[in-house]
Scaffold this active site. Sequence first.
Site, PDB file in Angstrom:
ATOM      1  N   LYS A   1      62.126  51.705  42.237  1.00  0.00           N
ATOM      2  CA  LYS A   1      63.209  50.786  42.602  1.00  0.00           C
ATOM      3  C   LYS A   1      63.207  49.500  41.770  1.00  0.00           C
ATOM      4  O   LYS A   1      64.263  48.950  41.480  1.00  0.00           O
ATOM      5  CB  LYS A   1      63.120  50.432  44.096  1.00  0.00           C
ATOM      6  CG  LYS A   1      63.492  51.603  44.998  1.00  0.00           C
ATOM      7  CD  LYS A   1      63.445  51.216  46.465  1.00  0.00           C
ATOM      8  CE  LYS A   1      63.636  52.433  47.346  1.00  0.00           C
ATOM      9  NZ  LYS A   1      63.591  52.117  48.777  1.00  0.00           N
TER      10      LYS A   1
ATOM     11  N   ASP B   1      69.169  49.442  51.431  1.00  0.00           N
ATOM     12  CA  ASP B   1      68.131  49.594  52.469  1.00  0.00           C
ATOM     13  C   ASP B   1      68.320  48.594  53.607  1.00  0.00           C
ATOM     14  O   ASP B   1      68.208  48.941  54.790  1.00  0.00           O
ATOM     15  CB  ASP B   1      66.729  49.408  51.866  1.00  0.00           C
ATOM     16  CG  ASP B   1      66.246  50.636  51.111  1.00  0.00           C
ATOM     17  OD1 ASP B   1      66.763  51.732  51.374  1.00  0.00           O
ATOM     18  OD2 ASP B   1      65.363  50.488  50.250  1.00  0.00           O
TER      19      ASP B   1
HETATM   20  P1  NAP Z   1      55.131  49.946  48.695  1.00  0.00           P
HETATM   21  O1  NAP Z   1      55.956  49.045  47.848  1.00  0.00           O
HETATM   22  O2  NAP Z   1      54.141  50.849  48.071  1.00  0.00           O
HETATM   23  O3  NAP Z   1      54.362  48.976  49.766  1.00  0.00           O
HETATM   24  C1  NAP Z   1      53.408  49.521  50.623  1.00  0.00           C
HETATM   25  C2  NAP Z   1      53.005  48.491  51.691  1.00  0.00           C
HETATM   26  O4  NAP Z   1      52.098  49.139  52.595  1.00  0.00           O
HETATM   27  C3  NAP Z   1      52.293  47.252  51.148  1.00  0.00           C
HETATM   28  O5  NAP Z   1      52.606  46.152  51.965  1.00  0.00           O
HETATM   29  C4  NAP Z   1      50.819  47.649  51.302  1.00  0.00           C
HETATM   30  O6  NAP Z   1      49.929  46.542  51.434  1.00  0.00           O
HETATM   31  C5  NAP Z   1      50.863  48.388  52.611  1.00  0.00           C
HETATM   32  N1  NAP Z   1      49.752  49.330  52.750  1.00  0.00           N
HETATM   33  C6  NAP Z   1      49.551  50.475  52.035  1.00  0.00           C
HETATM   34  N2  NAP Z   1      48.407  51.061  52.430  1.00  0.00           N
HETATM   35  C7  NAP Z   1      47.863  50.260  53.382  1.00  0.00           C
HETATM   36  C8  NAP Z   1      46.666  50.323  54.155  1.00  0.00           C
HETATM   37  N3  NAP Z   1      45.797  51.335  54.019  1.00  0.00           N
HETATM   38  N4  NAP Z   1      46.437  49.352  55.054  1.00  0.00           N
HETATM   39  C9  NAP Z   1      47.295  48.318  55.224  1.00  0.00           C
HETATM   40  N5  NAP Z   1      48.449  48.197  54.498  1.00  0.00           N
HETATM   41  C10 NAP Z   1      48.716  49.165  53.590  1.00  0.00           C
HETATM   42  O7  NAP Z   1      56.028  50.881  49.610  1.00  0.00           O
HETATM   43  P2  NAP Z   1      57.528  50.597  50.100  1.00  0.00           P
HETATM   44  O8  NAP Z   1      58.511  51.052  49.071  1.00  0.00           O
HETATM   45  O9  NAP Z   1      57.613  49.195  50.557  1.00  0.00           O
HETATM   46  O10 NAP Z   1      57.665  51.590  51.345  1.00  0.00           O
HETATM   47  C11 NAP Z   1      56.995  51.334  52.574  1.00  0.00           C
HETATM   48  C12 NAP Z   1      57.367  52.426  53.556  1.00  0.00           C
HETATM   49  O11 NAP Z   1      58.725  52.303  53.967  1.00  0.00           O
HETATM   50  C13 NAP Z   1      57.217  53.816  52.951  1.00  0.00           C
HETATM   51  O12 NAP Z   1      56.460  54.594  53.852  1.00  0.00           O
HETATM   52  C14 NAP Z   1      58.629  54.335  52.837  1.00  0.00           C
HETATM   53  O13 NAP Z   1      58.685  55.735  53.082  1.00  0.00           O
HETATM   54  C15 NAP Z   1      59.348  53.572  53.948  1.00  0.00           C
HETATM   55  N6  NAP Z   1      60.799  53.385  53.652  1.00  0.00           N
HETATM   56  C16 NAP Z   1      61.699  53.915  54.537  1.00  0.00           C
HETATM   57  C17 NAP Z   1      63.062  53.754  54.302  1.00  0.00           C
HETATM   58  C18 NAP Z   1      64.053  54.351  55.273  1.00  0.00           C
HETATM   59  O14 NAP Z   1      65.227  54.474  54.912  1.00  0.00           O
HETATM   60  N7  NAP Z   1      63.641  54.689  56.473  1.00  0.00           N
HETATM   61  C19 NAP Z   1      63.521  53.048  53.189  1.00  0.00           C
HETATM   62  C20 NAP Z   1      62.569  52.503  52.315  1.00  0.00           C
HETATM   63  C21 NAP Z   1      61.211  52.692  52.564  1.00  0.00           C
HETATM   64  P3  NAP Z   1      49.329  45.802  50.122  1.00  0.00           P
HETATM   65  O15 NAP Z   1      50.399  44.860  49.646  1.00  0.00           O
HETATM   66  O16 NAP Z   1      48.131  45.092  50.639  1.00  0.00           O
HETATM   67  O17 NAP Z   1      49.012  46.885  49.130  1.00  0.00           O
END
Ligand code: NAP
Length: 273
Positions: A66, A103
């Site tokens: 993205k 989103d």
């Molecule tokens: P991302 O950019 O990779 O960010 C991941 C986040 O999760 C960061 O804040 C990270 O913390 C945290 N995290 C990962 N592993 C962790 C752990 N073991 N313990 C604590 N925190 C942890 O991912 P993203 O694009 O933001 O997506 C996040 C989620 O939203 C995904 O699961 C995605 O499928 C979902 N999503 C859903 C929709 C929908 O339409 N429903 C749309 C978009 C995204 P750090 O900063 O400390 O690494």
Amino acid sequence: MPDRYAVFGNPVAHSQSPWIHARFAEQTGQDLIYEREEVPLDGFVKAVKRFFGSGGRGLNITVPFKEQAWHAVDQRSSRAEHAGAVNTIALLDGGELFGDNTDGVGLLRDLQNHGVAVTGARILILGAGGAVRGILDPLAGKAPASITLANRTPSRADALLPLCGNVPASAHGFDDLRDMAPFDLVINGTSIGLSGHMPPLPDGILHAESSAYDLVYGSRETPFMRWSRKQGAGQVLDGLGMLVEQAAESFLLWRGVRPETAAVIKGLRERLQ
Ligand code: NAP
């Protein structure tokens, strides 16, 4: 020849977007095809050029591209501009690429579908990745009482505070939540649920009138959803509705017609179960 659309991601095999857009196309009588493509991690820009160079009309972009998509387009909507991330690309008449981020509006619509109030609410958001970046500005635009960000890496939450505009906002690690009063709405925007875990949260951040919303969705309740129920949250929701709503907003941008979402949300829920 039907118009061509696709979702680009890596991995992307799990994406429900082709199914959702096929339902929208049937429902609105639009002649299009929508595919999924797993793009090599080092080949995003090349793949975008090839897609549009061979007659493609629009793309959805998912993890982890993205932010690259934000750089790859020629013009951006203001919500994409603020988010620093693009999840929808449309080919403009002059051949330029337009980037949008649907989103945030998808989340707002789903919260509205479930009667969850944002205006005046004390909101806690867990996580500080791309998804949280996309939802912060639209949430702030609804004038909540406050936005509290908590993330494993607090400095990443700190960096997102400017997206909260005039709303009172603060950034923390998870430990700080121990001393805080319950929140009206807690949104889990971390990806930890995908591996069957949840962030380390203290008791007492939810009350009987609170809503808990996990951006993650699947065939079963996520660990955060199960925990929220045990904590006594009044309403517990997953991100399936947001997924369909953000797709509807992309479809509107591409085709100029807004599909009905309720039946598609219901159909997707049945399909996943
Ligand atoms: P991302 O950019 O990779 O960010 C991941 C986040 O999760 C960061 O804040 C990270 O913390 C945290 N995290 C990962 N592993 C962790 C752990 N073991 N313990 C604590 N925190 C942890 O991912 P993203 O694009 O933001 O997506 C996040 C989620 O939203 C995904 O699961 C995605 O499928 C979902 N999503 C859903 C929709 C929908 O339409 N429903 C749309 C978009 C995204 P750090 O900063 O400390 O690494």
